[in-house]
Scaffold this motif. Structure first.
Motif, PDB file in Angstrom:
ATOM      1  N   GLN A 324     -10.926  55.359 139.926  1.00 37.64           N
ATOM      2  CA  GLN A 324     -12.470  55.334 139.290  1.00 37.64           C
ATOM      3  C   GLN A 324     -13.062  56.036 138.234  1.00 37.64           C
ATOM      4  O   GLN A 324     -13.596  55.753 137.730  1.00 37.64           O
ATOM      5  N   ASN A 325     -12.244  57.171 138.591  1.00 42.84           N
ATOM      6  CA  ASN A 325     -12.982  58.147 137.551  1.00 42.84           C
ATOM      7  C   ASN A 325     -12.315  57.614 136.193  1.00 42.84           C
ATOM      8  O   ASN A 325     -13.152  57.865 135.399  1.00 42.84           O
ATOM      9  N   ILE A 326     -10.986  57.189 136.082  1.00 41.00           N
ATOM     10  CA  ILE A 326     -10.659  56.798 134.778  1.00 41.00           C
ATOM     11  C   ILE A 326     -11.025  55.847 134.398  1.00 41.00           C
ATOM     12  O   ILE A 326     -11.894  55.905 133.022  1.00 41.00           O
ATOM     13  N   LEU A 327     -11.883  54.564 134.757  1.00 42.12           N
ATOM     14  CA  LEU A 327     -12.874  53.693 134.316  1.00 42.12           C
ATOM     15  C   LEU A 327     -13.905  54.377 134.249  1.00 42.12           C
ATOM     16  O   LEU A 327     -14.111  53.984 132.966  1.00 42.12           O
ATOM     17  N   PHE A 328     -14.530  55.441 134.623  1.00 49.38           N
ATOM     18  CA  PHE A 328     -15.413  55.912 134.243  1.00 49.38           C
ATOM     19  C   PHE A 328     -14.932  56.701 132.565  1.00 49.38           C
ATOM     20  O   PHE A 328     -15.838  56.908 131.266  1.00 49.38           O
ATOM     21  N   LEU A 329     -14.340  56.595 132.755  1.00 55.17           N
ATOM     22  CA  LEU A 329     -14.387  57.834 131.311  1.00 55.17           C
ATOM     23  C   LEU A 329     -13.492  56.452 130.349  1.00 55.17           C
ATOM     24  O   LEU A 329     -14.238  56.912 129.378  1.00 55.17           O
ATOM     25  N   LEU A 330     -12.629  55.570 130.637  1.00 55.42           N
ATOM     26  CA  LEU A 330     -12.175  54.538 129.610  1.00 55.42           C
ATOM     27  C   LEU A 330     -13.777  54.017 129.041  1.00 55.42           C
ATOM     28  O   LEU A 330     -13.410  53.189 128.091  1.00 55.42           O
ATOM     29  N   LYS A 331     -15.259  53.803 129.622  1.00 59.22           N
ATOM     30  CA  LYS A 331     -15.664  53.599 129.190  1.00 59.22           C
ATOM     31  C   LYS A 331     -16.427  51.461 128.934  1.00 59.22           C
ATOM     32  O   LYS A 331     -16.970  50.611 129.486  1.00 59.22           O
ATOM     33  N   LYS A 332     -15.083  51.318 128.516  1.00 63.38           N
ATOM     34  CA  LYS A 332     -15.201  49.481 128.256  1.00 63.38           C
ATOM     35  C   LYS A 332     -14.569  49.325 129.446  1.00 63.38           C
ATOM     36  O   LYS A 332     -13.764  49.674 130.233  1.00 63.38           O
ATOM     37  N   PRO A 333     -15.633  48.166 130.097  1.00 63.62           N
ATOM     38  CA  PRO A 333     -15.565  47.300 131.298  1.00 63.62           C
ATOM     39  C   PRO A 333     -14.140  46.466 131.539  1.00 63.62           C
ATOM     40  O   PRO A 333     -14.101  45.512 132.395  1.00 63.62           O
ATOM     41  N   GLU A 334     -14.034  46.281 130.240  1.00 61.40           N
ATOM     42  CA  GLU A 334     -12.383  45.087 129.919  1.00 61.40           C
ATOM     43  C   GLU A 334     -11.079  46.004 131.095  1.00 61.40           C
ATOM     44  O   GLU A 334     -10.509  44.539 131.521  1.00 61.40           O
ATOM     45  N   TYR A 335     -10.979  47.407 131.293  1.00 63.37           N
ATOM     46  CA  TYR A 335     -10.074  48.551 131.943  1.00 63.37           C
ATOM     47  C   TYR A 335     -10.417  47.428 133.237  1.00 63.37           C
ATOM     48  O   TYR A 335      -8.916  47.691 133.807  1.00 63.37           O
ATOM     49  N   VAL A 336     -10.994  47.144 133.457  1.00 62.46           N
ATOM     50  CA  VAL A 336     -11.327  47.289 135.162  1.00 62.46           C
ATOM     51  C   VAL A 336     -10.268  46.118 135.865  1.00 62.46           C
ATOM     52  O   VAL A 336      -9.788  46.308 136.819  1.00 62.46           O
ATOM     53  N   ASN A 337     -10.163  44.662 134.806  1.00 65.11           N
ATOM     54  CA  ASN A 337      -9.585  43.884 135.337  1.00 65.11           C
ATOM     55  C   ASN A 337      -7.704  43.940 134.608  1.00 65.11           C
ATOM     56  O   ASN A 337      -6.870  43.308 135.416  1.00 65.11           O
ATOM     57  N   TYR A 338      -7.713  45.261 134.720  1.00 67.68           N
ATOM     58  CA  TYR A 338      -5.759  45.925 134.427  1.00 67.68           C
ATOM     59  C   TYR A 338      -5.536  46.907 135.050  1.00 67.68           C
ATOM     60  O   TYR A 338      -4.724  47.316 134.239  1.00 67.68           O
ATOM     61  N   TYR A 339      -5.885  47.213 136.615  1.00 71.28           N
ATOM     62  CA  TYR A 339      -5.567  48.014 136.801  1.00 71.28           C
ATOM     63  C   TYR A 339      -3.841  48.271 137.438  1.00 71.28           C
ATOM     64  O   TYR A 339      -3.465  48.794 137.248  1.00 71.28           O
TER      65      TYR A 339
END
Length: 494
Positions: A324-339
């Motif tokens: 979840q912290n990495i998703l915050f750093l990545l910023k782009k919402p598209e990454y959520v779907n590729y965990y």
């Protein structure tokens, strides 16, 4: 082992700093400044130049390590071996460059529909100088490593190049330069680190371009054969590492390549312990084979495999628990779907580093040809899996192909060394480590998320590190780790 520990320590510092910089560039700067397509092209220029270099070098990065001890002399002339290497690899580079330059239309034919919009086709020829600088840097670094001067070369590649790359992205952000100038900058940065390394080698008088001696010419056919086999092996491994990126470009888009390159770069952190230890270990293994010192080889094999698995598990579970912290750093919402893509890639890197020095041990033995056959078979399997899985599963298909290939590859290496030389790195400690890692991972995931990156990351990471360290110390997983911890405890006591 004292030399291994000393240089491994300094290389570890350099690599960890470099990895932190690379992580910052990729996860912070790139995601906020560059588009997914631009990130994808940056991944492509790296992947293509690596494949380019592997073929052009004709395997002489490995040949230097194997044959330089036989030509090394006190007068630093080394029988003209450095000049011989330069001539051979320059011919290799020119041949590959001819095929690359005149093969542009053929390569473009794989995806005719986006020639105008594709950054790869726009900047196609910029890969040539990057490949040349990379080739010469690799060769110079190998000469430095054979004389155990590998700290500065590691610093230039792992730290300085990433600092220069990050600086260029910052300049793009403030509109001082555009993306085209960013590409110019990256090409120039590779030239700068090469120039600095050559200056360093010249100052230490480590290599001289003297006339090639009769001794070198006599062994030339043997070295060319060895180099050819090493090229096929190294090229196959480079194909395994990069074919997923290239086929994602073919079957999808540069934007998807950008997402995948980001996940691959994150998972690459897990490979860090192996890079730190292996830089020095390769030359020690090569020297040990000269006297058939199997006991020494097995000792290094076991210790490096255990330490790499120990640290790799810690890095993997830490990254997963902090998703979840990495998703915050990545910023782009598209990454959520590729965990799941990241987890699968992380396992692939863990499979690889757990094998320790298995591939290098075979490569420096009289059975070095076997490495080529195994790697070529693995590369073909990897290509086949990517072709089958990417159209169906996209990035996840690429990740599965990579991880399955790394598992199969290292199992093949392990099987040969175990049955042919009775070299065996694994014991019950590895099983204990798997259990410890799963327990700590579950505990890390169970911790409540604090919805604040600057609070959650330190607390979650520290607690996981603390419990992981306590458990490996209590169960005496590694004597080297326990010795290191005891030294720290004794210092505090004093």
């Amino acid at each position: 082992m004292n030399l291994l520990k000393k240089q491994g320590f300094f290389n570890s510092i350099t690599l960890y700093i470099g990895t932190a910089l690379g992580f910052f560039n990729l996860i912070i700067l790139f995601q906020r400044v560059l588009t997914p397509e631009q990130i994808g092209f940056f991944g492509l220029i790296t992947s293509v130049s690596l494949l380019y270099t592997q073929i052009a070098a004709i395997g002489f990065s490995s040949a230097i390590t194997r044959y330089f001890p036989f030509f090394k002399t006190d007068d630093k002339k080394h029988n003209g071996f450095p000049l011989y290497v330069f001539k051979v690899t320059l011919i290799g580079f020119l041949v590959v460059s001819i095929f690359y330059i005149f093969g542009k239309e053929f390569i473009q034919s794989f995806k005719k529909d986006n020639r105008g919009s594709s950054l790869f086709y726009q900047y196609y020829y910029y890969i040539v100088p990057v490949a040349l600088f990379t080739l010469w840097y690799n060769l110079a670094e190998t000469f430095a490593r054979t004389t155990f001067h590998n700290i500065l070369p590691s610093f230039l590649r792992e730290v300085l190049l990433k600092v220069l790359t990050g600086l260029a992205v910052v300049l793009v952000y403030f509109n001082f330069i555009n993306y085209t100038q960013f590409v110019y900058w990256y090409v120039l940065a590779n030239g700068i680190i090469l120039l600095l390394l050559l200056t360093y080698l010249k100052k230490l008088d480590l290599i001289r371009f003297n006339k090639v001696s009769e001794k070198v010419r006599t062994l030339s056919p043997e070295m060319l054969r060895y180099g050819f086999y090493a090229m096929l092996a190294g090229g196959s491994f480079a194909m395994i590492q990069n074919i997923d990126t290239l086929l994602l470009k073919v079957f999808s888009s540069e934007a998807m390549v950008g997402y995948y390159v980001t996940f691959f770069g994150m998972a690459l952190v897990i490979n860090l312990p192996a890079k730190a230890l292996n830089t020095t270990s390769y030359q020690i293994i090569a020297d040990a084979w000269k006297t058939d010192d199997l006991a020494k080889i097995n000792k290094i094999y076991h210790k490096t495999s255990l330490v790499q698995f120990l640290l790799g598990c810690l890095l993997l579970i830490g990254l997963i628990a902090n998703w979840q912290n990495i998703l915050f750093l990545l910023k782009k919402p598209e990454y959520v779907n590729y965990y799941d893509v990241f987890i699968v890639l992380g396992l692939g890197f863990l499979f690889d580093i757990t094998g320790g020095l298995n591939g290098a041990i075979i490569s420096f033995s009289k059975n070095y040809k076997l490495t080529m056959y195994i790697l070529m078979a693995a590369a073909l399997i990897c290509i086949g899996l990517n072709v089958l899985l990417i159209p169906k599963f996209g990035m996840l298909g690429a990740a599965i192909s990579y991880s399955a290939t790394m598992l199969l590859l290292n199992f093949s290496y392990w099987s040969f060394l175990a049955f042919r030389y009775r070299l065996q790195p694994f014991n019950v400690q590895f099983i204990k480590l798997i259990i410890i890692s799963m327990v700590v991972l579950c505990a890390g995931l169970a911790l409540p998320y604090r919805h604040n990156f600057f609070i959650d990351v330190p607390i979650r990471s520290f607690l996981m590190l603390f419990f992981y360290t306590v458990l490996i110390y209590y169960f005496k997983i590694s004597s080297d780790i326990n010795e290191f911890i005891n030294q720290i405890i004794n210092k505090f006591k004093r």
